[in-house]
Design an enzyme around this catalytic site. Structure first.
Site, PDB file in Angstrom:
ATOM      1  N   CYS A   1       0.843  -1.200   0.000  1.00  0.00           N
ATOM      2  CA  CYS A   1       0.000   0.000   0.000  1.00  0.00           C
ATOM      3  C   CYS A   1       0.874   1.245   0.000  1.00  0.00           C
ATOM      4  CB  CYS A   1      -0.918   0.008   1.222  1.00  0.00           C
ATOM      5  SG  CYS A   1      -1.924   1.502   1.361  1.00  0.00           S
TER       6      CYS A   1
ATOM      7  N   CYS B   1      -0.427   4.060   2.208  1.00  0.00           N
ATOM      8  CA  CYS B   1      -0.186   3.832   3.637  1.00  0.00           C
ATOM      9  C   CYS B   1       1.267   4.113   4.029  1.00  0.00           C
ATOM     10  CB  CYS B   1      -0.529   2.388   4.009  1.00  0.00           C
ATOM     11  SG  CYS B   1      -2.167   1.835   3.518  1.00  0.00           S
ATOM     12  N   ASP B   2       2.207   3.677   3.199  1.00  0.00           N
ATOM     13  CA  ASP B   2       3.616   3.649   3.619  1.00  0.00           C
ATOM     14  C   ASP B   2       4.556   4.527   2.801  1.00  0.00           C
ATOM     15  OD1 ASP B   2       2.880   1.721   5.512  1.00  0.00           O
ATOM     16  OD2 ASP B   2       3.139   0.103   4.061  1.00  0.00           O
TER      17      ASP B   2
END
Length: 438
Positions: A265, A268-269
């Site tokens: 993701c 997300c990261d």
């Protein structure tokens, strides 16, 4: 005590066509609860809107009978028990005042459960009152675009609707930074914002968000049982909208470095890789979209693709080719992810030449497709070869009252727009199913 939720169809032998009779009262109650009632009475052709049969043997063979409920004198029970055995019924139920030990022994020896001299209405009511049951009209498993849309349509139709979601609502769409191909928005909108709007609209019509993880299901009866980390819930219909989960590369180091440089993701990261070099594995829309997003943080993004050309749409390809931070390694697969405390490099192999190589990097983002998120399902749902839930044109599965929509089912396109259409169809189909059983 029988497992009432697992019961679907009840053949009532001796069901009267006259209002006020005990058999009629019991049948009306059971039908109101969602059981399918099959009248058996040689003097009538239709009772309670259902076709009436002269005896058990006359009921079509494709109708699976769970319970034979008997409203006849005790001395008439033995041939009925024999017919119930021949018909493959699971339970022989003799109403209050009806007792026949020989018939009971015969049925039990054939594998049937036998209940004598008890009222099915009273027993069902007792089951519902013992430990209050949380019974919904529709339970939706999954709160992605399709699940939230199904929740909106079901709640708007006046059905008591619960949406089960283990984590945050929105599914994969909620992890997408910008969505620019959803109709009605002339400017890009962030995935989280769009999904929160979906959720708010569904809740405005009365849908209930239940933050619990589903661990097990039993979906064959008239009441579907859904077990979660917090208990058990029941529903007259279930819509499975759990989406799909990222596929793994399946190479050494992938699991070891998950969370230490391996991610699925970018939204997300991505921020953790500011000023660093990262690799994106894959060549489809998701891979290219996430690679473009990662250029906001990384100094260099290398797309490693097993083929010699991308599978992404042309507009995405053009953006990637024009981005100075993105470079490409073609015809290549990743065979190992290596490092010490965190990812330091990947070991590669060219599929055409067989030449081994390595690429130094600080992170690896994997976007090589998805698998249906349906491992929790313990029911015999028909699947495709890839494991997706098989449905018909109405998004109905092979189990009555169970529907599937969005990325978890067999579909030719997996986009927010198609998920929304799926959710609407599934909810309307569930409503029609319930209206035919009410």
């Amino acid at each position: 005590m029988i497992d009432f939720p697992s019961v679907q169809t009840i053949a009532i032998v001796g069901l009267s066509d006259k209002a006020g009779r005990a058999s009629r009262h019991v049948a009306e109650y059971l039908k109101e609860q969602g059981y399918r009632i099959i009248p058996v009475n040689p003097t009538a052709t239709e009772i309670l809107g259902e076709r009436c049969y002269p005896d058990l043997a006359a009921i079509p063979a494709d109708i699976e009978i769970d319970v034979v409920d008997v409203f006849r004198r005790s001395e008439e029970v033995l041939p009925i028990a024999q017919a119930a055995i021949a018909r493959g019924a699971k339970i022989l139920w003799l109403q209050e005042g009806v007792v026949h030990e020989e018939a009971a022994q015969l049925a039990e020896s054939a594998g049937l459960t036998v209940i004598m001299d008890r009222c099915m209405l009273k027993e069902d009511q007792a089951w519902r009152k013992k430990d209050p049951k949380d019974i919904y009209d529709v339970l939706i498993i999954g709160a992605g675009p399709s699940g939230l849309t199904a929740g909106l349509y079901a709640a708007r139709a006046g059905l008591r609707t619960g949406i089960l979601e283990a984590v945050m609502p929105g599914g994969q769409a909620a992890t997408t930074e910008l969505i620019e191909n959803y109709p009605g928005f002339d400017a890009p909108i962030s995935g989280p914002e769009l999904m929160m709007r979906f959720m708010a609209q569904a809740q405005r019509f009365g849908a209930e968000l239940i933050t619990e993880e589903v661990t097990r299901t039993a979906l064959r009866g008239h009441l579907k049982r859904v077990e979660t980390t917090s208990g058990v819930r029941y529903a007259r219909a279930v819509i499975i909208a759990t989406g799909a989960q990222p596929r793994r590369l399946g190479v050494n180091g992938e699991e070891d470095f998950h969370g230490r440089g391996v991610s699925y993701c970018a939204t997300c990261d991505g921020a953790f890789f500011r000023g660093r070099k990262v690799i994106v594995a894959g060549g489809g829309n998701s891979a290219v979209e996430e690679a473009l997003f990662l250029t906001k943080f990384a100094t260099e993004v290398t797309i490693v693709h097993r083929r010699d050309q991308l599978r992404a749409t042309k507009v995405l390809q053009d953006r990637a080719f024009q981005n100075p931070k993105i470079r490409f390694v073609w015809d290549t697969i990743i065979e190992e992810i290596a490092g010490d405390a965190a990812v330091e490099k990947v070991i590669t192999r060219n599929r055409k030449t067989g030449e081994a190589g390595e690429i130094a990097c600080d992170g690896v983002f994997v976007f090589i497709g998805h698998s249906p998120a349906a491992d929790f399902l313990t029911d015999p749902l028909e699947r495709t070869e890839e494991g997706y839930i098989a449905v018909d044109a109405h998004l109905a599965t092979n189990l009555p009252g169970v529907f599937a929509c969005g990325d978890v089912r067999n579909t030719v396109l997996r986009q927010v727009a198609t998920a929304v259409g799926d959710g609407a169809v599934a909810a309307i189909s569930a409503e029609k199913f319930l209206s035919g059983h009410g």
